[in-house]
Design a protein around this motif. Sequence first.
Motif, PDB file in Angstrom:
ATOM      1  N   ALA A  12      38.899  31.689  35.655  1.00 12.76           N
ATOM      2  CA  ALA A  12      37.628  32.349  34.687  1.00 12.76           C
ATOM      3  C   ALA A  12      36.353  32.530  35.464  1.00 12.76           C
ATOM      4  O   ALA A  12      35.890  33.612  35.413  1.00 12.76           O
ATOM      5  CB  ALA A  12      37.442  31.651  33.385  1.00 12.76           C
ATOM      6  N   ASP A  13      36.233  31.345  36.343  1.00 10.56           N
ATOM      7  CA  ASP A  13      34.569  31.310  36.904  1.00 10.56           C
ATOM      8  C   ASP A  13      34.883  31.450  38.459  1.00 10.56           C
ATOM      9  O   ASP A  13      34.048  31.006  38.937  1.00 10.56           O
ATOM     10  CB  ASP A  13      34.121  30.040  36.240  1.00 10.56           C
ATOM     11  N   ALA A  14      35.915  32.142  38.747  1.00 13.37           N
ATOM     12  CA  ALA A  14      35.986  32.305  40.315  1.00 13.37           C
ATOM     13  C   ALA A  14      34.974  33.269  40.715  1.00 13.37           C
ATOM     14  O   ALA A  14      34.423  34.201  40.126  1.00 13.37           O
ATOM     15  CB  ALA A  14      37.366  32.994  40.680  1.00 13.37           C
ATOM     16  N   VAL A  15      34.216  33.085  42.054  1.00 14.30           N
ATOM     17  CA  VAL A  15      33.461  33.794  42.755  1.00 14.30           C
ATOM     18  C   VAL A  15      33.796  35.004  42.880  1.00 14.30           C
ATOM     19  O   VAL A  15      33.285  36.053  42.831  1.00 14.30           O
ATOM     20  CB  VAL A  15      32.691  32.996  43.879  1.00 14.30           C
ATOM     21  N   TYR A  16      35.174  35.036  43.763  1.00 16.24           N
ATOM     22  CA  TYR A  16      35.929  36.162  44.201  1.00 16.24           C
ATOM     23  C   TYR A  16      37.353  35.892  43.724  1.00 16.24           C
ATOM     24  O   TYR A  16      37.819  35.027  43.950  1.00 16.24           O
ATOM     25  CB  TYR A  16      35.700  36.690  45.608  1.00 16.24           C
ATOM     26  N   ALA A  17      38.038  36.994  43.282  1.00 17.47           N
ATOM     27  CA  ALA A  17      39.327  36.774  43.051  1.00 17.47           C
ATOM     28  C   ALA A  17      39.959  38.171  43.442  1.00 17.47           C
ATOM     29  O   ALA A  17      40.049  39.069  42.757  1.00 17.47           O
ATOM     30  CB  ALA A  17      40.005  36.356  41.791  1.00 17.47           C
ATOM     31  N   PHE A  18      40.656  38.307  44.566  1.00 18.50           N
ATOM     32  CA  PHE A  18      40.968  39.688  45.243  1.00 18.50           C
ATOM     33  C   PHE A  18      42.465  39.480  45.815  1.00 18.50           C
ATOM     34  O   PHE A  18      42.853  38.391  45.950  1.00 18.50           O
ATOM     35  CB  PHE A  18      40.164  40.060  46.423  1.00 18.50           C
ATOM     36  N   ARG A  19      43.310  40.651  45.758  1.00 18.19           N
ATOM     37  CA  ARG A  19      44.386  40.863  46.492  1.00 18.19           C
ATOM     38  C   ARG A  19      44.031  41.870  47.785  1.00 18.19           C
ATOM     39  O   ARG A  19      43.796  42.980  47.325  1.00 18.19           O
ATOM     40  CB  ARG A  19      45.441  41.436  45.671  1.00 18.19           C
ATOM     41  N   GLY A  24      42.672  47.541  54.317  1.00 14.72           N
ATOM     42  CA  GLY A  24      41.187  47.116  54.780  1.00 14.72           C
ATOM     43  C   GLY A  24      40.688  46.875  53.288  1.00 14.72           C
ATOM     44  O   GLY A  24      39.316  47.054  53.354  1.00 14.72           O
ATOM     45  N   GLY A  25      41.114  47.118  52.096  1.00 16.31           N
ATOM     46  CA  GLY A  25      40.593  47.148  51.058  1.00 16.31           C
ATOM     47  C   GLY A  25      41.073  46.027  50.027  1.00 16.31           C
ATOM     48  O   GLY A  25      41.884  45.232  50.656  1.00 16.31           O
ATOM     49  N   VAL A  26      40.654  45.897  48.769  1.00 10.66           N
ATOM     50  CA  VAL A  26      40.943  44.897  47.715  1.00 10.66           C
ATOM     51  C   VAL A  26      41.266  45.526  46.302  1.00 10.66           C
ATOM     52  O   VAL A  26      40.859  46.674  46.257  1.00 10.66           O
ATOM     53  CB  VAL A  26      40.195  43.676  47.769  1.00 10.66           C
ATOM     54  N   THR A  27      42.026  44.720  45.635  1.00 10.99           N
ATOM     55  CA  THR A  27      42.220  45.089  44.201  1.00 10.99           C
ATOM     56  C   THR A  27      41.945  43.613  43.343  1.00 10.99           C
ATOM     57  O   THR A  27      42.224  42.499  44.125  1.00 10.99           O
ATOM     58  CB  THR A  27      43.575  45.878  44.140  1.00 10.99           C
ATOM     59  N   PRO A  28      41.741  43.715  42.197  1.00  9.70           N
ATOM     60  CA  PRO A  28      41.727  42.719  41.387  1.00  9.70           C
ATOM     61  C   PRO A  28      43.216  42.249  41.226  1.00  9.70           C
ATOM     62  O   PRO A  28      44.006  42.841  41.292  1.00  9.70           O
ATOM     63  CB  PRO A  28      41.004  43.061  40.052  1.00  9.70           C
ATOM     64  N   ILE A  29      43.331  40.733  40.972  1.00  5.32           N
ATOM     65  CA  ILE A  29      44.756  40.066  40.748  1.00  5.32           C
ATOM     66  C   ILE A  29      44.909  39.851  39.323  1.00  5.32           C
ATOM     67  O   ILE A  29      44.292  39.421  38.468  1.00  5.32           O
ATOM     68  CB  ILE A  29      44.356  38.625  41.237  1.00  5.32           C
ATOM     69  N   GLY A  30      45.957  40.814  38.977  1.00  4.90           N
ATOM     70  CA  GLY A  30      46.463  40.883  37.500  1.00  4.90           C
ATOM     71  C   GLY A  30      47.489  39.820  37.374  1.00  4.90           C
ATOM     72  O   GLY A  30      48.148  39.338  38.266  1.00  4.90           O
ATOM     73  N   CYS A  41      46.637  37.143  48.704  1.00  5.45           N
ATOM     74  CA  CYS A  41      45.650  37.035  47.857  1.00  5.45           C
ATOM     75  C   CYS A  41      44.450  36.173  48.591  1.00  5.45           C
ATOM     76  O   CYS A  41      44.585  35.382  49.317  1.00  5.45           O
ATOM     77  CB  CYS A  41      45.831  36.431  46.400  1.00  5.45           C
ATOM     78  N   TRP A  42      43.183  36.424  48.066  1.00  6.46           N
ATOM     79  CA  TRP A  42      41.955  35.471  48.380  1.00  6.46           C
ATOM     80  C   TRP A  42      41.409  35.090  46.889  1.00  6.46           C
ATOM     81  O   TRP A  42      40.708  36.140  46.308  1.00  6.46           O
ATOM     82  CB  TRP A  42      41.063  36.508  49.423  1.00  6.46           C
ATOM     83  N   GLU A 133      32.640  44.729  53.435  1.00  8.89           N
ATOM     84  CA  GLU A 133      33.386  45.468  54.141  1.00  8.89           C
ATOM     85  C   GLU A 133      35.000  45.640  53.275  1.00  8.89           C
ATOM     86  O   GLU A 133      35.408  47.023  53.281  1.00  8.89           O
ATOM     87  CB  GLU A 133      33.788  44.630  55.490  1.00  8.89           C
ATOM     88  N   LEU A 134      35.541  44.740  52.690  1.00  7.72           N
ATOM     89  CA  LEU A 134      36.568  44.998  51.826  1.00  7.72           C
ATOM     90  C   LEU A 134      36.252  45.994  50.770  1.00  7.72           C
ATOM     91  O   LEU A 134      37.122  46.826  50.381  1.00  7.72           O
ATOM     92  CB  LEU A 134      37.031  43.733  51.371  1.00  7.72           C
ATOM     93  N   GLN A 135      35.258  45.805  50.017  1.00 12.04           N
ATOM     94  CA  GLN A 135      35.220  46.852  49.073  1.00 12.04           C
ATOM     95  C   GLN A 135      34.937  48.312  49.506  1.00 12.04           C
ATOM     96  O   GLN A 135      34.964  49.071  48.551  1.00 12.04           O
ATOM     97  CB  GLN A 135      33.885  46.171  48.166  1.00 12.04           C
ATOM     98  N   ASN A 136      34.428  48.434  50.814  1.00  8.11           N
ATOM     99  CA  ASN A 136      34.441  49.751  51.331  1.00  8.11           C
ATOM    100  C   ASN A 136      35.429  50.366  51.999  1.00  8.11           C
ATOM    101  O   ASN A 136      35.659  51.243  52.616  1.00  8.11           O
ATOM    102  CB  ASN A 136      33.236  49.811  52.450  1.00  8.11           C
TER     103      ASN A 136
END
Length: 327
Positions: A12-19, A24-30, A41-42, A133-136
């Motif tokens: 719940a309180d992760a700073v970032y949670a990406f896949r 070169g990009g990321v998506t939220p972890i479902g 994942c990161w 960079e990941l978000q771009n």
Amino acid sequence: MDVIDGSQLQIADAVYAFRLDGKGGVTPIGPQDSITSQQPCWLHLDYAHPASLQWLSETPLLPDSVRDALAGDSTRPRVARQGDGTMITLRGINFNVNSRPDQLVTFRVFITDKMIVSTRHRKVYSIDEVVNELQNGVGPTHCGNWLVEISDALTDHASEFIEDLHDKIIDLEDALLDQQIPERGQLALIRKQLIVLRRYMAPQRDVFSRLASDRLAWMSDDDRRRMQDIADRLGRGLDDLDGSIARTAILADEITSVLADAMNRRTYTMSLLAMVFLPATFLTGLFGVNLGGIPGGDKPFGFTLFCLLLVALGAGVAWWLKRRRWL
């Protein structure tokens, strides 16, 4: 474990949670996502947050040997193999508000071919650069590439700070040539920053070199080559640190010499003034005994003549000192 279930990565309180999407990009972890080596994942956590700390202590995805390290017990840069993963501790320049840059922030990461778990307490700005960079859509594509990008950003900030310290030393040297003494504590602060940076960046360079030489499955040959370049760049920064430390020692000696010379000049000037007024002091002491028989005591212009005699005597002593090249 070939696949990691996304439901195991919900914090719940992760700073970032990406896949990482591998492009070169990321998506939220479902919760229904499957984490593989092609799309790792990161999780970036603040170990002071309750939910993050609980996840670190309870998740079966982490070896028991890395839980304490990720929870803040590890501070010195190091790298250690832990089963299928690698535990890495790195330090970065502190750009947080109301903090000095030499109060380095600690960044800890456990990394495998499918999962990256990083923790910190104070904000690490180098990580935010990689996140942007990941978000771009131009960021790292896999775990090894991610580690290289993070290491590159950390080294860039360290190099910039070293250059800033180098410029400050040059300014102090130029000012000292004009006989301008730096403010009290300014040179001591620079030396402290240099020594602290040297203490932590030297083992960090060794960490990068080991990562470049170890045959980690999740790092490609290109990643290892880039990591070695980063280690070499940090090594050049360490050489600059050593040179700067030596220059501050010379600066300290020169400042001491300038202060000593100034004190000697003042002492010399006071000694000459004392010599100029020494005969006058003797005469005024002699004529101030308040006894009978003082020459000129009964003359109306005796005091005036005595003052003129003192002025002439002082001028004569000053002329003699000038002739002897003491003035």
